[in-house]
Motif scaffolding. Structure first.
Motif, PDB file in Angstrom:
ATOM      1  N   TYR A 183      -4.699   6.574  -0.453  1.00  0.00           N
ATOM      2  CA  TYR A 183      -4.032   5.283  -0.641  1.00  0.00           C
ATOM      3  C   TYR A 183      -4.051   4.805  -2.092  1.00  0.00           C
ATOM      4  O   TYR A 183      -4.983   5.057  -2.847  1.00  0.00           O
ATOM      5  CB  TYR A 183      -4.734   4.200   0.195  1.00  0.00           C
ATOM      6  CG  TYR A 183      -4.699   4.431   1.676  1.00  0.00           C
ATOM      7  CD1 TYR A 183      -3.639   3.971   2.442  1.00  0.00           C
ATOM      8  CD2 TYR A 183      -5.741   5.098   2.321  1.00  0.00           C
ATOM      9  CE1 TYR A 183      -3.612   4.174   3.812  1.00  0.00           C
ATOM     10  CE2 TYR A 183      -5.724   5.306   3.683  1.00  0.00           C
ATOM     11  CZ  TYR A 183      -4.660   4.839   4.428  1.00  0.00           C
ATOM     12  OH  TYR A 183      -4.639   5.048   5.779  1.00  0.00           O
ATOM     13  N   LEU A 184      -2.997   4.062  -2.437  1.00  0.00           N
ATOM     14  CA  LEU A 184      -2.977   3.221  -3.633  1.00  0.00           C
ATOM     15  C   LEU A 184      -2.590   1.819  -3.184  1.00  0.00           C
ATOM     16  O   LEU A 184      -1.632   1.641  -2.424  1.00  0.00           O
ATOM     17  CB  LEU A 184      -1.950   3.726  -4.652  1.00  0.00           C
ATOM     18  CG  LEU A 184      -2.285   5.000  -5.425  1.00  0.00           C
ATOM     19  CD1 LEU A 184      -1.096   5.401  -6.288  1.00  0.00           C
ATOM     20  CD2 LEU A 184      -3.516   4.784  -6.298  1.00  0.00           C
ATOM     21  N   TYR A 187      -1.628  -2.260  -4.134  1.00  0.00           N
ATOM     22  CA  TYR A 187      -1.095  -3.179  -5.136  1.00  0.00           C
ATOM     23  C   TYR A 187      -1.147  -4.587  -4.561  1.00  0.00           C
ATOM     24  O   TYR A 187      -0.536  -4.867  -3.526  1.00  0.00           O
ATOM     25  CB  TYR A 187       0.343  -2.800  -5.500  1.00  0.00           C
ATOM     26  CG  TYR A 187       0.452  -1.433  -6.131  1.00  0.00           C
ATOM     27  CD1 TYR A 187       0.348  -1.269  -7.509  1.00  0.00           C
ATOM     28  CD2 TYR A 187       0.600  -0.299  -5.335  1.00  0.00           C
ATOM     29  CE1 TYR A 187       0.413  -0.011  -8.083  1.00  0.00           C
ATOM     30  CE2 TYR A 187       0.662   0.968  -5.906  1.00  0.00           C
ATOM     31  CZ  TYR A 187       0.576   1.106  -7.277  1.00  0.00           C
ATOM     32  OH  TYR A 187       0.636   2.351  -7.841  1.00  0.00           O
ATOM     33  N   SER A 198       0.852  -1.181   0.000  1.00  0.00           N
ATOM     34  CA  SER A 198       0.000   0.000   0.000  1.00  0.00           C
ATOM     35  C   SER A 198       0.891   1.235   0.000  1.00  0.00           C
ATOM     36  O   SER A 198       1.856   1.314   0.767  1.00  0.00           O
ATOM     37  CB  SER A 198      -0.901   0.002   1.243  1.00  0.00           C
ATOM     38  OG  SER A 198      -1.405   1.292   1.502  1.00  0.00           O
ATOM     39  N   ALA A 245     -12.705   3.499  -2.644  1.00  0.00           N
ATOM     40  CA  ALA A 245     -12.092   2.683  -3.700  1.00  0.00           C
ATOM     41  C   ALA A 245     -12.993   1.505  -4.081  1.00  0.00           C
ATOM     42  O   ALA A 245     -12.889   0.976  -5.196  1.00  0.00           O
ATOM     43  CB  ALA A 245     -10.728   2.168  -3.242  1.00  0.00           C
TER      44      ALA A 245
END
Length: 318
Positions: free
Chosen positions: A96-97, A99, A84, A159
């Motif tokens: 946040y992103l 993966y 993250s 998200a």
């Protein structure tokens, strides 16, 4: 001794400020709270999965180093552990992103020993994810049948806005299984387009669970229950990062339940205002301490203070 069992995701949080990485720490919503409980002297275990890589090994070591049983971590041999990226803004709130490289989510674990009045913590998308729902739901029903107290943090983020219809049956099951539900203003804005605590409780929660805590960032915490409706001003603190604020509110509330002897019998009978005051005070203290660093959990010094307070009570009862 009563135990706390958490079930949820594990990630490595890489934290950015002004475009530059300033730290990396194992994380995950329930994970952060369970780490704090381990530091505070609560007997804790965690159920999750990692990849078979360096990050996964670090996460398991981190659990063990903080006094949390990691025997029920499922290691996928052919997967990388989730990552993250958390970008802190000027208010030290995070965007946040995520993966993730788990080609086949297949949560597989042996149920840990659960005794009456143990506490199970669950929440976030992990708790409603259709792919692992049979395993998660089976465990929650097992824990409930064993007499555990179930604490549910909705923690449903924007998200996953497009997944709301798909996960709604799982969400309602989680609410119905829970003894106490906590959620944030953001969660219910995403799920129901509602931002008023009383409207959320009366329209969406109370039919399933009668004990509801609604957090609103810097605004007062709202408690809605059959016995009591009350607002609690937040604890002022110097904020470095809010990444684990809600997760540690959960941890503090669960710590308070153990410390102040909130059992299933007490919950079924209904908590007094004094009991609610005591456990919500613990929740706010944990949350405030977590915000003083980028560690996602309470600091070790604060943890020792909480452990000592718990030991003092245990010694008095012997």
């Amino acid at each position: 001794m009563r135990k706390v069992i958490g079930i949820g995701e594990t990630v490595l949080d890489i934290i950015f400020k002004n475009g530059q990485p300033i730290g990396a720490v194992p994380g995950g919503s329930v994970f952060n709270g369970v780490i704090s409980l381990g530091r505070a002297g609560i007997s804790a275990a965690f159920i999750s999965e990692t990849g078979n890589d360096r990050v996964g090994r670090e996460i398991i070591k981190f659990l063990n180093d903080n006094g949390v049983n990691a025997d029920n971590i499922n290691v996928f041999p052919d997967s990388k552990s989730p990552i993250s990226l958390a970008f802190l803004d000027d208010n030290n709130d995070a965007e946040y992103l995520f993966y993730k490289d788990h080609p086949r989510d297949q949560l597989d674990f042996v149920y840990p020993d659960i005794q009456p009045d143990d506490i199970v913590m669950y929440g976030s998308f992990y708790a409603v994810n259709p792919v692992i729902r049979p395993q998660v739901h089976g465990f929650l029903e097992y824990a409930r049948a064993k007499g555990a107290i179930l604490y549910y943090d909705v923690n449903f983020r924007a998200a996953h806005r497009n997944d709301v219809m798909k996960i709604t049956p799982n969400l309602l099951e989680n609410l119905e299984l829970a003894d106490i539900v906590r959620g944030s203003q953001e969660d219910f804005d995403v799920l129901f387009r509602k931002t008023d605590a009383d409207k959320v409780y009366n329209a969406e929660i109370s039919f399933y669970c009668k004990k509801f805590i609604y957090t609103r960032g810097a605004q007062p915490v709202a408690l809605c229950s059959k016995e009591l409706r009350k607002d609690y001003p937040i604890v002022e603190t110097e904020t470095v990062s809010t990444i684990g604020a809600g997760d540690n509110f959960n941890a503090g509330l669960v710590y308070g339940m153990v410390k102040h002897g909130i059992t299933r019998e007490v919950i079924d009978r209904g908590l007094t205002e004094e009991q609610w005051d005591s456990i919500i005070s613990c929740a706010q203290l944990f949350s405030a301490d977590c915000c003083k660093s980028i560690s996602n959990s309470i600091g070790h010094d604060f943890g020792r203070q909480m452990r000592d307070a718990l030991n003092d009570i245990n010694n008095q009862q012997q």
